[in-house]
Design an enzyme around this catalytic site. Structure first.
Site, mmCIF file in Angstrom:
data_model
loop_
_atom_site.group_PDB
_atom_site.id
_atom_site.type_symbol
_atom_site.label_atom_id
_atom_site.label_comp_id
_atom_site.label_asym_id
_atom_site.label_seq_id
_atom_site.Cartn_x
_atom_site.Cartn_y
_atom_site.Cartn_z
ATOM 1 N N HIS A 30 0.825 -1.210 0.000
ATOM 2 C CA HIS A 30 0.000 0.000 0.000
ATOM 3 C C HIS A 30 0.872 1.279 0.000
ATOM 4 C CE1 HIS A 30 -2.998 2.896 1.384
ATOM 5 N NE2 HIS A 30 -3.938 1.993 1.472
ATOM 6 N N GLU A 43 -0.799 1.346 -5.404
ATOM 7 C CA GLU A 43 -0.583 0.093 -4.680
ATOM 8 C C GLU A 43 -0.610 -1.123 -5.600
ATOM 9 O OE1 GLU A 43 -3.676 0.072 -1.683
ATOM 10 O OE2 GLU A 43 -3.716 2.267 -1.799
HETATM 11 O O1 TA6 Z 1 -6.046 1.826 -0.422
HETATM 12 C C1 TA6 Z 1 -7.179 2.586 -0.323
HETATM 13 C C2 TA6 Z 1 -7.889 2.288 0.988
HETATM 14 O O2 TA6 Z 1 -8.566 1.077 0.934
HETATM 15 C C3 TA6 Z 1 -8.818 3.449 1.259
HETATM 16 O O3 TA6 Z 1 -10.161 3.063 1.115
HETATM 17 C C4 TA6 Z 1 -8.463 3.873 2.668
HETATM 18 O O4 TA6 Z 1 -9.268 3.182 3.590
HETATM 19 C C5 TA6 Z 1 -6.997 3.468 2.721
HETATM 20 O O5 TA6 Z 1 -6.978 2.204 2.091
HETATM 21 C C6 TA6 Z 1 -6.362 3.530 4.081
HETATM 22 O O6 TA6 Z 1 -6.823 2.520 4.906
HETATM 23 P P1 TA6 Z 1 -6.266 2.545 6.426
HETATM 24 O O7 TA6 Z 1 -6.891 1.366 7.089
HETATM 25 O O8 TA6 Z 1 -4.771 2.452 6.348
HETATM 26 O O9 TA6 Z 1 -6.692 3.877 6.988
#
Ligand code: TA6
Length: 277
Positions: free
Chosen positions: A150, A252
């Site tokens: 991510h 990602e």
């Molecule tokens: O990667 C995108 C995502 O799924 C968004 O929807 C947002 O929730 C992000 O990940 C961050 O998630 P987190 O649990 O790290 O706040």
């Protein structure tokens, strides 16, 4: 490693780059190639506590992505980013530093996910950054995973950024009512973007404000997630300053949505992302 009692952070100082990696989540927090400004974004409000995810760098989202498919009480993005991994290799060469971490199934993980596994994260830190996540099925039945490396990228000004490589690609838009849409042309940003592109393609992030382009290559990844929270969502994230969203973009390497990966007993699966300037 840095003096945060009970929270080991490895600092890399090499001619090709500097970096910091937390044992918690085997989390690459920062990577700065020599002669460049930081490539990974780390929130100044990131929480560095055992068991908590770090806002920024490269969270390892595994063995599910976003909410658990059937149990909302389980942690977002799986548990790998919240667990202490074990460092099993650290070596240096002229081209950079290699570090390898492992997470093995145990009583705590079985509470969350009833499968026997080894997860290996290998990081090659140099003038480019390569992160590989290998999933090994150590059990006697097959299992399916969703996952993402991510990556939070530093950008100068999100409103000037263009993402190339995903034109004419279908994607799941998860902002508001989830809907499948089709990308026409390059991606630009003037609102929250949270999209799961069905794509194996290499992506380029053009950042005129920092006068640089970042190239994100992937392998073993059928999904590319592109996310910027914009203003309202940023205000809901306690570990992210409200005014930070113009300065980062998540691109990602993932296997999310319908692209879950099934791993047979004794088999392995690898997802990899390479970031280069
Ligand atoms: O990667 C995108 C995502 O799924 C968004 O929807 C947002 O929730 C992000 O990940 C961050 O998630 P987190 O649990 O790290 O706040």
């Amino acid at each position: 490693s840095e003096a945060l009692p009970g929270y080991p952070i490895f600092t890399v100082n090499h001619p090709t780059c500097t970096a910091r990696i937390a044992l918690n989540g085997a989390h690459v927090m920062e990577w700065t190639p020599t002669g460049h400004s930081p490539v990974l974004y780390l929130s100044p409000d990131a929480v560095l506590e055992p068991g908590k995810p770090i806002r920024g760098g490269i969270p390892v989202c595994w063995p599910w992505f976003n909410a658990h498919p059937t149990d909302e009480a389980k942690p977002m993005h799986g548990f790998a980013r919240n667990r202490p991994w074990t460092l099993i290799e650290a070596s240096e060469s002229d081209s950079g530093v290699k570090m390898a971490f492992v997470l093995c199934s145990d009583a705590a993980t079985r509470e969350l996910w009833p499968h026997e596994f080894e997860a290996h994260l290998t990081v090659l830190l140099g003038s480019t950054l390569e992160v590989s996540l290998q999933t090994i099925n150590k059990g006697s039945s097959e299992f399916s995973i969703a996952e993402a490396l991510h990556t939070y990228l530093t950008v100068g000004d999100i409103t000037q950024v263009t993402v190339k490589g995903l034109a004419e690609t279908p994607y799941l838009d998860t902002v508001g009512a989830r809907a499948m849409r089709h990308q026409t042309g390059d991606i630009t940003f003037d609102q929250e973007v949270d999209r799961q592109y069905v794509s194996l393609a290499t992506v380029t992030v053009e950042d005129p404000a920092l006068r640089r382009s970042l190239t994100i290559e992937k392998s073993g990844s059928a999904t590319t997630v592109v996310w910027n929270p914009w203003i309202e969502k940023s205000k809901r994230l306690a570990d992210l300053p409200d005014e930070a969203y113009p300065h980062f973009l998540c691109v990602e390497a993932a296997n999310a949505g319908d692209a879950t990966v099934t791993v047979a007993p004794g088999e392995a699966h690898v997802i990899q992302t390479t970031i280069r300037l």
